[in-house]
Design an enzyme around this catalytic site. Structure first.
Site, PDB file in Angstrom:
ATOM      1  N   ASP A 154      17.935  27.064  14.807  1.00  0.00           N
ATOM      2  CA  ASP A 154      16.871  28.001  14.451  1.00  0.00           C
ATOM      3  C   ASP A 154      17.004  28.355  12.982  1.00  0.00           C
ATOM      4  O   ASP A 154      18.107  28.321  12.420  1.00  0.00           O
ATOM      5  CB  ASP A 154      16.966  29.272  15.304  1.00  0.00           C
ATOM      6  CG  ASP A 154      16.584  29.041  16.758  1.00  0.00           C
ATOM      7  OD1 ASP A 154      15.737  28.163  17.020  1.00  0.00           O
ATOM      8  OD2 ASP A 154      17.123  29.741  17.622  1.00  0.00           O
ATOM      9  N   ASP A 184       9.803  26.099  18.813  1.00  0.00           N
ATOM     10  CA  ASP A 184       9.472  27.370  19.465  1.00  0.00           C
ATOM     11  C   ASP A 184       8.056  27.812  19.102  1.00  0.00           C
ATOM     12  O   ASP A 184       7.319  28.335  19.944  1.00  0.00           O
ATOM     13  CB  ASP A 184      10.460  28.460  19.040  1.00  0.00           C
ATOM     14  CG  ASP A 184      11.901  28.137  19.395  1.00  0.00           C
ATOM     15  OD1 ASP A 184      12.124  27.435  20.404  1.00  0.00           O
ATOM     16  OD2 ASP A 184      12.793  28.592  18.659  1.00  0.00           O
TER      17      ASP A 184
END
Length: 172
Positions: free
Chosen positions: A132, A150
Site C-alpha cells: 500500500d 483497492d
C-alpha cells in the site's frame, strides 16, 4: 419465402458472452497496480511518508491483512485465506462476466473488482503481504493506506450500486 428480420440489434462480442473485453479491463487494472507498486518499492523506504499535499502522502507500507489491515496480526494463515478468497471471487466474477456480458456498467464494475482483487492476490503470492502507498489524512488522522487495486475495487463497488439503482428505477 421471405426471411423475417429480428428487431433486435446484433449482439456484440461482450453480449455473446466473450470475456475478452472485460478481462482486458481487469488486465489494465492489474498492470497499473503492479507497475505503481514496483515504482513505489524502488523509490521509497518503508514507512517514510513523502508529503504530496497538505492532505495526501505517499508512503510504502505492507498490509498482511485485508481491508483496513483486518486480521493483519493473525499469525500468517490470513495470507492464504485472503489469497483463496481472492481466487474464488475471481472465478465467480468470470462466471458473472460470461453470463451478463451485455450489461456494460455491471461488467465494467465487475472487471474493475476482478483486476483489483487479482492485483492484491499477486502481492500476497509474491511478497506475503499487499503493498500500500496512498495515504490520505486530515491533520493527524490518517485513512488506512491503500493502493490502485483497492481503488479499482472501490470504484467497481460504487458502479455496482449505481447500476442496481438504475436497474431498479428502470423497472418501476
Amino acid at each position: 419465402m421471405a426471411r423475417t428480420m429480428s428487431k433486435t440489434a446484433p449482439k456484440t462480442s461482450a453480449a455473446n458472452g466473450s470475456l475478452a473485453p472485460w478481462l482486458g479491463v481487469a488486465l489494465i487494472v492489474i498492470l497499473f497496480d503492479q507497475l505503481t507498486k514496483i515504482a513505489v518499492q524502488k523509490v521509497f523506504a518503508y514507512g517514510v511518508a513523502h508529503e504530496v499535499t497538505s492532505f495526501f502522502n505517499l508512503i510504502l507500507v505492507y498490509n498482511r491483512g485485508a481491508a483496513f489491515s483486518f486480521l493483519a496480526m493473525a499469525g500468517g494463515w490470513q495470507r492464504w485465506a485472503f489469497t483463496a478468497l481472492g481466487v474464488v471471487a475471481a472465478l465467480v466474477i468470470c462466471y458473472l462476466l460470461k453470463r451478463h456480458g451485455g450489461q456494460k456498467m455491471f461488467c465494467t464494475a465487475l472487471a474493475l473488482i476482478l483486476g483489483g482483487a487479482l492485483g492484491n492476490v499477486i502481492d500476497r503470492l509474491a511478497y506475503g503481504h499487499v503493498i500500500d502507498f496512498l495515504d490520505f489524512h486530515l491533520r493527524t488522522w490518517h485513512w488506512p493506506a491503500f493502493n490502485l487495486a483497492d481503488s479499482a475495487i472501490t470504484v467497481g463497488a460504487v458502479l455496482l450500486v449505481l447500476d442496481e439503482l438504475r436497474r431498479v428505477r428502470g423497472s418501476r
